[in-house]
Design a protein around this motif. Structure first.
Motif, PDB file in Angstrom:
ATOM      1  N   LEU A   5      42.124  60.585  26.750  1.00 19.26           N
ATOM      2  CA  LEU A   5      41.199  59.488  26.445  1.00 19.26           C
ATOM      3  C   LEU A   5      40.047  59.960  25.558  1.00 19.26           C
ATOM      4  O   LEU A   5      39.570  59.227  24.684  1.00 19.26           O
ATOM      5  CB  LEU A   5      40.646  58.897  27.747  1.00 19.26           C
ATOM      6  N   ILE A  28      44.234  56.036  37.509  1.00 21.84           N
ATOM      7  CA  ILE A  28      45.192  57.083  37.187  1.00 21.84           C
ATOM      8  C   ILE A  28      46.256  57.159  38.281  1.00 21.84           C
ATOM      9  O   ILE A  28      45.930  57.346  39.459  1.00 21.84           O
ATOM     10  CB  ILE A  28      44.498  58.450  37.039  1.00 21.84           C
ATOM     11  N   VAL A  42      44.667  63.245  31.651  1.00 23.09           N
ATOM     12  CA  VAL A  42      44.415  61.855  31.267  1.00 23.09           C
ATOM     13  C   VAL A  42      43.048  61.714  30.605  1.00 23.09           C
ATOM     14  O   VAL A  42      42.895  61.063  29.557  1.00 23.09           O
ATOM     15  CB  VAL A  42      44.527  60.935  32.496  1.00 23.09           C
ATOM     16  N   ARG A  65      46.786  54.920  33.418  1.00 27.07           N
ATOM     17  CA  ARG A  65      47.417  56.076  32.810  1.00 27.07           C
ATOM     18  C   ARG A  65      48.119  56.898  33.896  1.00 27.07           C
ATOM     19  O   ARG A  65      47.691  56.892  35.054  1.00 27.07           O
ATOM     20  CB  ARG A  65      46.379  56.953  32.095  1.00 27.07           C
ATOM     21  N   ARG A  66      49.157  57.605  33.512  1.00 25.46           N
ATOM     22  CA  ARG A  66      49.920  58.447  34.431  1.00 25.46           C
ATOM     23  C   ARG A  66      49.758  59.904  34.041  1.00 25.46           C
ATOM     24  O   ARG A  66      49.835  60.240  32.862  1.00 25.46           O
ATOM     25  CB  ARG A  66      51.412  58.068  34.417  1.00 25.46           C
TER      26      ARG A  66
END
Length: 509
Positions: free
Chosen positions: A85, A34, A81, A74-75
Protein backbone atom coordinates in the motif's frame (compact mmCIF):
# COMPACT_ATOMS: atom_id res chain seq x y z
CA UNK A 1 -2.28 13.08 3.61
CA UNK A 2 -3.42 9.44 3.59
CA UNK A 3 -4.45 7.72 6.81
CA UNK A 4 -5.02 3.98 6.96
CA UNK A 5 -7.67 2.78 9.39
CA UNK A 6 -6.72 -0.81 10.14
CA UNK A 7 -9.82 -2.78 11.09
CA UNK A 8 -9.15 -5.91 13.12
CA UNK A 9 -11.74 -6.97 15.70
CA UNK A 10 -13.71 -3.71 15.56
CA UNK A 11 -15.89 -4.22 12.50
CA UNK A 12 -18.23 -1.21 12.69
CA UNK A 13 -18.22 2.50 11.87
CA UNK A 14 -20.12 3.73 14.96
CA UNK A 15 -18.27 4.30 18.24
CA UNK A 16 -15.02 3.88 16.34
CA UNK A 17 -12.47 6.44 17.53
CA UNK A 18 -9.73 5.59 14.99
CA UNK A 19 -12.08 5.99 12.04
CA UNK A 20 -13.58 9.21 13.36
CA UNK A 21 -10.14 10.70 14.02
CA UNK A 22 -8.92 9.72 10.56
CA UNK A 23 -11.95 11.37 8.96
CA UNK A 24 -11.36 14.48 11.04
CA UNK A 25 -7.79 14.80 9.80
CA UNK A 26 -9.04 16.28 6.54
CA UNK A 27 -7.12 13.86 4.38
CA UNK A 28 -7.89 10.71 2.47
CA UNK A 29 -8.78 7.55 4.38
CA UNK A 30 -8.11 3.91 3.51
CA UNK A 31 -10.39 1.56 5.51
CA UNK A 32 -8.28 -1.62 5.51
CA UNK A 33 -8.94 -5.21 6.50
CA UNK A 34 -6.24 -7.83 6.07
CA UNK A 35 -6.98 -11.53 5.61
CA UNK A 36 -3.80 -13.01 7.08
CA UNK A 37 -3.10 -16.64 6.12
CA UNK A 38 -0.74 -17.10 9.06
CA UNK A 39 -3.48 -16.04 11.47
CA UNK A 40 -5.81 -18.67 10.08
CA UNK A 41 -3.08 -21.30 10.41
CA UNK A 42 -2.91 -20.84 14.19
CA UNK A 43 -4.13 -23.77 16.33
CA UNK A 44 -6.96 -21.73 17.87
CA UNK A 45 -8.44 -20.62 14.52
CA UNK A 46 -11.22 -22.31 12.57
CA UNK A 47 -13.53 -21.61 9.61
CA UNK A 48 -16.29 -21.19 12.20
CA UNK A 49 -14.72 -17.88 13.16
CA UNK A 50 -14.59 -16.84 9.52
CA UNK A 51 -18.33 -17.44 9.27
CA UNK A 52 -18.86 -14.94 12.10
CA UNK A 53 -16.60 -12.38 10.43
CA UNK A 54 -18.04 -12.51 6.92
CA UNK A 55 -21.40 -10.77 7.57
CA UNK A 56 -19.68 -8.19 9.77
CA UNK A 57 -17.23 -7.39 6.99
CA UNK A 58 -19.98 -7.23 4.38
CA UNK A 59 -22.04 -4.85 6.53
CA UNK A 60 -18.96 -2.73 7.25
CA UNK A 61 -18.26 -2.45 3.53
CA UNK A 62 -21.88 -1.47 2.84
CA UNK A 63 -21.76 1.22 5.53
CA UNK A 64 -18.53 2.63 4.11
CA UNK A 65 -19.94 2.64 0.56
CA UNK A 66 -22.90 4.70 1.75
CA UNK A 67 -20.31 7.28 2.79
CA UNK A 68 -18.46 7.30 -0.51
CA UNK A 69 -15.76 4.78 0.35
CA UNK A 70 -15.43 1.00 0.65
CA UNK A 71 -13.58 -1.62 2.64
CA UNK A 72 -10.17 -2.31 1.13
CA UNK A 73 -9.47 -6.01 1.65
CA UNK A 74 -5.98 -7.34 1.09
CA UNK A 75 -4.56 -10.84 1.60
CA UNK A 76 -1.13 -11.56 3.00
CA UNK A 77 0.97 -10.84 6.02
CA UNK A 78 0.38 -7.41 7.55
CA UNK A 79 3.82 -5.94 6.83
CA UNK A 80 3.73 -7.14 3.21
CA UNK A 81 0.28 -5.62 2.74
CA UNK A 82 1.24 -2.30 4.32
CA UNK A 83 4.43 -2.15 2.27
CA UNK A 84 2.47 -2.74 -0.93
CA UNK A 85 0.00 0.00 0.00
CA UNK A 86 2.89 2.35 0.76
CA UNK A 87 3.93 1.97 -2.86
CA UNK A 88 0.43 2.88 -4.05
CA UNK A 89 -0.32 5.82 -1.75
CA UNK A 90 1.69 8.09 0.52
CA UNK A 91 0.82 6.82 4.01
CA UNK A 92 1.14 9.43 6.74
CA UNK A 93 -0.35 7.41 9.60
CA UNK A 94 -2.08 4.21 10.60
CA UNK A 95 -4.99 4.37 13.03
CA UNK A 96 -6.43 1.35 14.81
CA UNK A 97 -7.86 0.07 18.05
CA UNK A 98 -5.64 -1.72 20.52
CA UNK A 99 -6.10 -5.47 20.22
CA UNK A 100 -5.89 -7.98 23.05
CA UNK A 101 -5.64 -11.12 20.99
CA UNK A 102 -3.70 -14.35 20.95
CA UNK A 103 0.08 -14.62 21.13
CA UNK A 104 0.38 -14.58 17.36
CA UNK A 105 -1.44 -11.25 16.99
CA UNK A 106 0.65 -9.78 19.81
CA UNK A 107 3.87 -10.70 18.01
CA UNK A 108 2.42 -9.45 14.70
CA UNK A 109 1.60 -6.05 16.19
CA UNK A 110 5.09 -5.69 17.64
CA UNK A 111 6.60 -6.46 14.25
CA UNK A 112 4.26 -3.98 12.53
CA UNK A 113 5.16 -1.29 15.07
CA UNK A 114 8.87 -1.74 14.31
CA UNK A 115 8.24 -1.60 10.56
CA UNK A 116 6.17 1.56 10.81
CA UNK A 117 8.83 3.27 12.94
CA UNK A 118 11.51 2.33 10.41
CA UNK A 119 9.46 3.97 7.65
CA UNK A 120 8.54 7.07 9.62
CA UNK A 121 4.82 6.25 9.71
CA UNK A 122 2.89 7.13 12.85
CA UNK A 123 0.72 4.43 14.44
CA UNK A 124 -2.04 5.74 16.69
CA UNK A 125 -3.95 3.16 18.74
CA UNK A 126 -7.13 3.77 20.74
CA UNK A 127 -8.42 1.71 23.68
CA UNK A 128 -11.01 -0.94 22.90
CA UNK A 129 -13.73 -1.45 25.51
CA UNK A 130 -12.64 -1.31 29.13
CA UNK A 131 -9.22 -2.95 28.77
CA UNK A 132 -6.32 -0.72 29.86
CA UNK A 133 -2.97 -1.11 28.16
CA UNK A 134 0.13 -0.86 30.37
CA UNK A 135 -2.03 -1.07 33.48
CA UNK A 136 0.20 -0.74 36.54
CA UNK A 137 -2.29 -1.77 39.19
CA UNK A 138 -5.79 -3.17 39.42
CA UNK A 139 -6.58 -0.51 42.03
CA UNK A 140 -9.04 1.88 40.45
CA UNK A 141 -9.59 -0.27 37.37
CA UNK A 142 -13.35 -0.55 38.00
CA UNK A 143 -13.61 3.24 38.10
CA UNK A 144 -11.68 3.50 34.84
CA UNK A 145 -14.09 1.03 33.27
CA UNK A 146 -17.07 3.11 34.39
CA UNK A 147 -15.48 6.29 33.06
CA UNK A 148 -15.01 4.71 29.64
CA UNK A 149 -18.57 3.45 29.58
CA UNK A 150 -20.12 6.67 30.86
CA UNK A 151 -19.87 8.75 27.70
CA UNK A 152 -22.19 8.45 24.74
CA UNK A 153 -20.97 6.23 21.89
CA UNK A 154 -19.14 8.15 19.18
CA UNK A 155 -21.18 8.94 16.06
CA UNK A 156 -20.48 7.34 12.72
CA UNK A 157 -18.45 9.58 10.41
CA UNK A 158 -19.87 11.45 7.45
CA UNK A 159 -18.35 11.26 4.00
CA UNK A 160 -15.01 9.52 3.50
CA UNK A 161 -12.51 10.12 0.72
CA UNK A 162 -10.56 7.23 -0.75
CA UNK A 163 -7.22 8.03 -2.40
CA UNK A 164 -7.60 8.43 -6.17
CA UNK A 165 -5.44 5.35 -6.80
CA UNK A 166 -7.93 3.16 -4.92
CA UNK A 167 -11.16 4.60 -6.29
CA UNK A 168 -11.66 1.73 -8.77
CA UNK A 169 -12.23 -0.57 -5.78
CA UNK A 170 -15.61 1.12 -5.23
CA UNK A 171 -16.78 -0.21 -8.57
CA UNK A 172 -16.13 -3.82 -7.56
CA UNK A 173 -17.99 -6.10 -5.21
CA UNK A 174 -16.37 -6.94 -1.90
CA UNK A 175 -14.02 -9.88 -2.41
CA UNK A 176 -13.50 -12.00 0.72
CA UNK A 177 -11.79 -14.88 -1.04
CA UNK A 178 -9.32 -16.48 1.31
CA UNK A 179 -11.51 -16.02 4.37
CA UNK A 180 -12.22 -19.56 5.62
CA UNK A 181 -15.90 -20.34 6.12
CA UNK A 182 -17.98 -23.11 7.67
CA UNK A 183 -21.25 -23.96 5.98
CA UNK A 184 -23.54 -24.63 8.90
CA UNK A 185 -27.10 -23.38 9.29
CA UNK A 186 -27.00 -24.03 13.05
CA UNK A 187 -24.38 -21.35 13.66
CA UNK A 188 -25.48 -18.05 15.13
CA UNK A 189 -25.58 -15.16 12.67
CA UNK A 190 -22.68 -12.76 12.83
CA UNK A 191 -22.54 -9.07 11.97
CA UNK A 192 -23.78 -5.80 13.40
CA UNK A 193 -27.42 -6.15 12.36
CA UNK A 194 -27.72 -9.52 14.10
CA UNK A 195 -25.92 -8.22 17.19
CA UNK A 196 -28.18 -5.20 17.54
CA UNK A 197 -31.23 -7.37 16.99
CA UNK A 198 -29.98 -9.65 19.78
CA UNK A 199 -29.63 -6.71 22.14
CA UNK A 200 -33.05 -5.27 21.36
CA UNK A 201 -34.84 -8.59 21.67
CA UNK A 202 -33.02 -9.25 24.94
CA UNK A 203 -34.20 -5.89 26.32
CA UNK A 204 -37.67 -6.38 24.85
CA UNK A 205 -38.43 -9.38 27.03
CA UNK A 206 -36.35 -12.26 25.74
CA UNK A 207 -34.03 -11.77 28.72
CA UNK A 208 -36.81 -12.31 31.27
CA UNK A 209 -35.57 -14.98 33.66
CA UNK A 210 -31.95 -14.33 32.70
CA UNK A 211 -30.61 -14.66 36.25
CA UNK A 212 -31.81 -18.22 36.65
CA UNK A 213 -32.16 -19.40 33.09
CA UNK A 214 -28.57 -18.63 32.02
CA UNK A 215 -27.33 -21.79 33.77
CA UNK A 216 -29.70 -24.09 31.91
CA UNK A 217 -28.51 -25.75 28.69
CA UNK A 218 -32.14 -25.66 27.54
CA UNK A 219 -33.10 -22.11 28.47
CA UNK A 220 -29.69 -20.47 28.20
CA UNK A 221 -29.74 -20.22 24.43
CA UNK A 222 -32.95 -18.18 24.69
CA UNK A 223 -32.50 -16.00 27.78
CA UNK A 224 -28.79 -15.17 27.41
CA UNK A 225 -28.05 -12.01 25.46
CA UNK A 226 -26.18 -13.90 22.68
CA UNK A 227 -24.09 -10.76 22.16
CA UNK A 228 -20.79 -12.57 22.62
CA UNK A 229 -20.28 -12.99 18.85
CA UNK A 230 -20.94 -9.31 18.18
CA UNK A 231 -18.58 -8.26 20.95
CA UNK A 232 -15.85 -10.70 19.89
CA UNK A 233 -15.83 -9.39 16.31
CA UNK A 234 -16.38 -5.79 17.35
CA UNK A 235 -19.56 -5.50 15.29
CA UNK A 236 -20.87 -3.66 18.35
CA UNK A 237 -18.81 -1.92 21.01
CA UNK A 238 -18.99 -2.62 24.72
CA UNK A 239 -19.93 1.01 25.33
CA UNK A 240 -22.86 0.76 22.92
CA UNK A 241 -24.18 -2.29 24.77
CA UNK A 242 -23.70 -0.78 28.23
CA UNK A 243 -25.26 2.57 27.36
CA UNK A 244 -28.26 1.06 25.56
CA UNK A 245 -28.92 -1.42 28.38
CA UNK A 246 -28.77 1.24 31.07
CA UNK A 247 -30.86 3.70 29.08
CA UNK A 248 -33.60 1.13 28.52
CA UNK A 249 -33.59 0.12 32.18
CA UNK A 250 -33.56 3.69 33.53
CA UNK A 251 -36.32 4.82 31.18
CA UNK A 252 -38.48 1.87 32.13
CA UNK A 253 -38.90 0.94 28.47
CA UNK A 254 -37.38 -2.54 28.72
CA UNK A 255 -39.74 -5.49 29.00
CA UNK A 256 -37.01 -7.62 30.56
CA UNK A 257 -37.20 -7.19 34.37
CA UNK A 258 -34.78 -4.76 35.96
CA UNK A 259 -33.20 -7.46 38.15
CA UNK A 260 -32.19 -9.37 35.02
CA UNK A 261 -30.78 -6.25 33.39
CA UNK A 262 -28.79 -5.36 36.51
CA UNK A 263 -27.36 -8.87 36.48
CA UNK A 264 -26.49 -8.54 32.80
CA UNK A 265 -24.84 -5.16 33.36
CA UNK A 266 -22.52 -6.70 35.96
CA UNK A 267 -21.44 -9.36 33.51
CA UNK A 268 -20.46 -6.76 30.96
CA UNK A 269 -17.99 -5.49 33.56
CA UNK A 270 -16.66 -9.03 34.12
CA UNK A 271 -16.22 -9.39 30.36
CA UNK A 272 -13.49 -6.75 30.35
CA UNK A 273 -12.12 -7.87 33.73
CA UNK A 274 -11.06 -11.20 32.26
CA UNK A 275 -9.68 -9.78 29.01
CA UNK A 276 -7.57 -7.43 31.14
CA UNK A 277 -5.75 -10.47 32.53
CA UNK A 278 -4.46 -11.49 29.11
CA UNK A 279 -3.59 -7.87 28.31
CA UNK A 280 -1.53 -7.67 31.49
CA UNK A 281 0.00 -11.15 31.15
CA UNK A 282 0.01 -12.32 27.51
CA UNK A 283 1.70 -15.64 28.28
CA UNK A 284 -1.34 -17.04 30.09
CA UNK A 285 -2.39 -18.36 26.69
CA UNK A 286 0.48 -20.83 27.05
CA UNK A 287 1.52 -20.98 30.72
CA UNK A 288 -0.20 -21.38 34.05
CA UNK A 289 -1.22 -18.07 35.62
CA UNK A 290 0.26 -19.43 38.88
CA UNK A 291 3.63 -20.86 37.87
CA UNK A 292 3.68 -23.00 41.00
CA UNK A 293 1.29 -25.34 39.18
CA UNK A 294 3.83 -26.04 36.44
CA UNK A 295 4.28 -29.79 36.23
CA UNK A 296 0.89 -30.64 37.74
CA UNK A 297 -0.59 -32.13 34.57
CA UNK A 298 1.90 -31.46 31.76
CA UNK A 299 3.12 -35.07 31.53
CA UNK A 300 1.25 -38.28 30.75
CA UNK A 301 -1.37 -36.71 28.46
CA UNK A 302 -4.10 -39.31 27.79
CA UNK A 303 -4.73 -38.88 24.07
CA UNK A 304 -7.48 -41.50 23.96
CA UNK A 305 -9.47 -39.85 26.77
CA UNK A 306 -8.91 -36.46 25.13
CA UNK A 307 -10.25 -37.74 21.82
CA UNK A 308 -13.37 -39.13 23.46
CA UNK A 309 -13.94 -35.81 25.25
CA UNK A 310 -13.48 -33.89 21.98
CA UNK A 311 -16.01 -36.06 20.14
CA UNK A 312 -18.58 -36.21 22.94
CA UNK A 313 -18.01 -39.89 23.62
CA UNK A 314 -16.95 -39.96 27.29
CA UNK A 315 -19.87 -42.19 28.27
CA UNK A 316 -21.23 -39.50 30.59
CA UNK A 317 -24.40 -38.45 28.72
CA UNK A 318 -24.72 -34.89 29.95
CA UNK A 319 -21.05 -34.14 29.21
CA UNK A 320 -21.35 -35.68 25.76
CA UNK A 321 -24.59 -33.82 25.00
CA UNK A 322 -22.92 -30.52 25.89
CA UNK A 323 -19.93 -31.24 23.67
CA UNK A 324 -22.04 -32.40 20.73
CA UNK A 325 -24.28 -29.37 21.07
CA UNK A 326 -21.21 -27.16 20.93
CA UNK A 327 -19.76 -29.02 17.94
CA UNK A 328 -23.04 -28.54 16.07
CA UNK A 329 -23.97 -24.98 17.00
CA UNK A 330 -20.80 -23.16 18.10
CA UNK A 331 -22.41 -22.00 21.35
CA UNK A 332 -22.92 -23.27 24.89
CA UNK A 333 -23.88 -21.45 28.04
CA UNK A 334 -21.26 -20.64 30.64
CA UNK A 335 -21.99 -23.31 33.23
CA UNK A 336 -21.77 -26.05 30.64
CA UNK A 337 -18.54 -24.62 29.21
CA UNK A 338 -17.11 -24.58 32.70
CA UNK A 339 -18.19 -28.17 33.25
CA UNK A 340 -16.50 -29.34 30.04
CA UNK A 341 -13.22 -27.75 31.10
CA UNK A 342 -13.52 -29.12 34.63
CA UNK A 343 -14.20 -32.65 33.39
CA UNK A 344 -11.17 -32.53 31.11
CA UNK A 345 -9.00 -31.14 33.92
CA UNK A 346 -10.10 -33.28 36.85
CA UNK A 347 -11.89 -36.42 35.74
CA UNK A 348 -9.57 -36.94 32.77
CA UNK A 349 -6.56 -35.16 34.37
CA UNK A 350 -5.60 -33.39 31.13
CA UNK A 351 -3.38 -30.34 31.00
CA UNK A 352 -5.61 -27.43 29.98
CA UNK A 353 -3.77 -26.27 26.84
CA UNK A 354 -5.05 -28.83 24.30
CA UNK A 355 -8.65 -28.80 25.60
CA UNK A 356 -8.52 -25.00 25.45
CA UNK A 357 -7.48 -25.06 21.80
CA UNK A 358 -10.21 -27.55 20.92
CA UNK A 359 -12.85 -25.37 22.55
CA UNK A 360 -11.43 -22.21 20.97
CA UNK A 361 -11.97 -23.74 17.54
CA UNK A 362 -15.55 -24.67 18.38
CA UNK A 363 -16.68 -21.40 20.00
CA UNK A 364 -18.22 -19.03 17.48
CA UNK A 365 -17.64 -16.28 20.04
CA UNK A 366 -14.01 -17.14 20.78
CA UNK A 367 -12.46 -14.27 22.72
CA UNK A 368 -8.84 -15.09 23.71
CA UNK A 369 -8.77 -12.89 26.81
CA UNK A 370 -11.85 -14.42 28.34
CA UNK A 371 -11.12 -17.91 27.05
CA UNK A 372 -7.71 -18.57 28.56
CA UNK A 373 -8.47 -16.80 31.82
CA UNK A 374 -11.61 -18.87 32.26
CA UNK A 375 -10.03 -22.17 31.18
CA UNK A 376 -7.25 -21.76 33.72
CA UNK A 377 -9.75 -20.78 36.39
CA UNK A 378 -11.81 -23.91 35.78
CA UNK A 379 -8.64 -26.04 35.62
CA UNK A 380 -7.67 -24.83 39.09
CA UNK A 381 -4.25 -23.38 38.20
CA UNK A 382 -4.77 -19.70 38.99
CA UNK A 383 -4.09 -20.13 42.69
CA UNK A 384 -6.79 -17.60 43.58
CA UNK A 385 -9.97 -19.49 42.72
CA UNK A 386 -11.57 -22.31 44.65
CA UNK A 387 -11.47 -25.39 42.38
CA UNK A 388 -14.87 -26.56 41.16
CA UNK A 389 -14.95 -30.27 40.40
CA UNK A 390 -18.31 -30.73 38.74
CA UNK A 391 -20.14 -34.01 39.25
CA UNK A 392 -21.41 -34.76 35.70
CA UNK A 393 -24.35 -36.80 36.98
CA UNK A 394 -25.44 -34.19 39.51
CA UNK A 395 -25.20 -31.50 36.83
CA UNK A 396 -27.31 -33.67 34.56
CA UNK A 397 -29.98 -34.16 37.21
CA UNK A 398 -29.94 -30.48 38.19
CA UNK A 399 -29.88 -28.92 34.73
CA UNK A 400 -31.66 -31.53 32.58
CA UNK A 401 -33.81 -33.58 34.99
CA UNK A 402 -36.08 -35.02 32.30
CA UNK A 403 -33.22 -35.72 29.91
CA UNK A 404 -34.60 -33.45 27.19
CA UNK A 405 -31.25 -31.88 26.36
CA UNK A 406 -29.52 -35.27 26.34
CA UNK A 407 -32.08 -36.78 23.98
CA UNK A 408 -31.74 -33.82 21.62
CA UNK A 409 -28.02 -34.32 21.16
CA UNK A 410 -27.62 -38.05 21.87
CA UNK A 411 -30.33 -39.64 19.71
CA UNK A 412 -28.91 -43.09 20.47
CA UNK A 413 -30.24 -42.63 24.03
CA UNK A 414 -33.60 -41.15 23.02
CA UNK A 415 -35.53 -44.26 24.05
CA UNK A 416 -34.29 -44.18 27.63
CA UNK A 417 -36.62 -42.87 30.36
CA UNK A 418 -35.52 -40.19 32.81
CA UNK A 419 -34.69 -42.84 35.39
CA UNK A 420 -32.00 -44.34 33.14
CA UNK A 421 -30.74 -41.61 30.86
CA UNK A 422 -28.40 -39.87 33.32
CA UNK A 423 -26.46 -43.06 34.20
CA UNK A 424 -27.05 -45.58 31.41
CA UNK A 425 -24.05 -47.66 32.53
CA UNK A 426 -26.15 -48.83 35.47
CA UNK A 427 -28.64 -50.58 33.17
CA UNK A 428 -28.85 -54.33 33.33
CA UNK A 429 -28.72 -56.48 30.20
CA UNK A 430 -32.49 -56.82 30.43
CA UNK A 431 -32.92 -53.03 30.51
CA UNK A 432 -30.66 -52.65 27.50
CA UNK A 433 -32.77 -55.10 25.54
CA UNK A 434 -35.97 -53.45 26.77
CA UNK A 435 -34.96 -49.97 25.59
CA UNK A 436 -32.95 -51.06 22.56
CA UNK A 437 -29.69 -49.49 23.73
CA UNK A 438 -26.55 -51.62 23.76
CA UNK A 439 -23.84 -50.23 25.98
CA UNK A 440 -20.37 -50.17 24.47
CA UNK A 441 -21.99 -50.58 21.05
CA UNK A 442 -24.70 -47.94 20.55
CA UNK A 443 -23.27 -45.74 23.30
CA UNK A 444 -19.87 -46.06 25.02
CA UNK A 445 -19.28 -47.08 28.59
CA UNK A 446 -17.79 -44.30 30.75
CA UNK A 447 -14.15 -43.54 30.11
CA UNK A 448 -13.68 -44.04 33.86
CA UNK A 449 -15.54 -43.99 37.18
CA UNK A 450 -16.34 -40.30 37.60
CA UNK A 451 -16.59 -40.42 41.40
CA UNK A 452 -13.27 -42.17 41.82
CA UNK A 453 -11.63 -39.88 39.27
CA UNK A 454 -12.95 -36.81 41.11
CA UNK A 455 -11.61 -38.05 44.46
CA UNK A 456 -8.19 -38.75 42.99
CA UNK A 457 -8.09 -35.34 41.29
CA UNK A 458 -9.09 -33.56 44.49
CA UNK A 459 -6.40 -35.34 46.50
CA UNK A 460 -3.70 -34.63 43.91
CA UNK A 461 -4.68 -31.00 43.50
CA UNK A 462 -4.88 -30.15 47.17
CA UNK A 463 -1.61 -31.94 47.90
CA UNK A 464 0.01 -29.80 45.21
CA UNK A 465 -1.59 -26.61 46.52
CA UNK A 466 -0.10 -27.29 49.94
CA UNK A 467 3.49 -27.25 48.73
CA UNK A 468 5.94 -24.70 50.04
CA UNK A 469 5.79 -21.32 48.36
CA UNK A 470 2.38 -21.82 46.73
CA UNK A 471 0.57 -19.35 49.00
CA UNK A 472 3.13 -16.63 48.37
CA UNK A 473 2.75 -16.99 44.62
CA UNK A 474 -1.03 -16.90 44.99
CA UNK A 475 -0.75 -13.53 46.71
CA UNK A 476 1.34 -12.28 43.80
CA UNK A 477 -1.32 -13.44 41.32
CA UNK A 478 -3.97 -11.78 43.43
CA UNK A 479 -2.13 -8.46 43.39
CA UNK A 480 -1.78 -8.62 39.63
CA UNK A 481 -5.14 -9.95 38.51
CA UNK A 482 -7.64 -9.75 41.36
CA UNK A 483 -10.61 -7.47 40.93
CA UNK A 484 -11.22 -4.61 43.35
CA UNK A 485 -14.46 -3.24 44.62
CA UNK A 486 -14.70 0.54 44.24
CA UNK A 487 -14.38 0.86 48.02
CA UNK A 488 -10.98 -0.79 47.82
CA UNK A 489 -11.77 -4.28 49.11
CA UNK A 490 -10.11 -6.90 46.98
CA UNK A 491 -12.35 -9.48 45.44
CA UNK A 492 -11.38 -12.28 43.11
CA UNK A 493 -13.69 -13.35 40.34
CA UNK A 494 -14.78 -16.65 41.76
CA UNK A 495 -12.46 -16.50 44.80
CA UNK A 496 -15.23 -17.36 47.21
CA UNK A 497 -17.16 -20.28 45.74
CA UNK A 498 -17.49 -18.91 42.21
CA UNK A 499 -20.97 -19.30 40.84
CA UNK A 500 -21.60 -20.10 37.21
CA UNK A 501 -24.30 -17.45 37.08
CA UNK A 502 -21.80 -14.80 38.14
CA UNK A 503 -19.82 -15.03 34.94
CA UNK A 504 -22.34 -16.44 32.52
CA UNK A 505 -22.63 -13.88 29.76
CA UNK A 506 -18.92 -13.21 29.43
CA UNK A 507 -18.05 -16.82 28.58
CA UNK A 508 -20.82 -17.91 26.28
CA UNK A 509 -23.45 -15.21 26.59
Amino acid sequence: MVVIVWFKRDLRIADHAPLLAACGSGGEVVPLYIIEPEAWAQPDASPRHGSMLRPALEELDAALRRRGSCLVVRRGEAIEVLDALRREVAIAAVHSHEETGNGWSYARDRAVARWLREHGIEWREWPQGGVVRRLRSRDGWARQWEQRMSGDPLPAPGALRLPRALLPLRERSLDLGGLPLERNDLLQAGGRIAARDCLESFLDGRGAGYQRGMSSPLRGAEVCSRLSVGLATGAVSMREVVRRTRAARNAGEAMTPARDLVSFDKRLHWHCHFIQKLESQPDIEFRNVHRGFDGLRETGFDSEAFGRWCRGETGWPFVDACMRSLLATGWLNFRMRAMLVAVSSYHLWLHWREPALHLARQFSDYEPGIHYSQVQMQAGVTGINIPRIYNPVKQSLDQDPEGEFIRRWLPELAALPGSRIHEPWRMSSADQRRYGVRLDADYPLPVRDHLQAARQARDRLFAWRGREGMAEQSRSVLARHGSRRPAGRRVIAGDAAPSASRQADLFGG
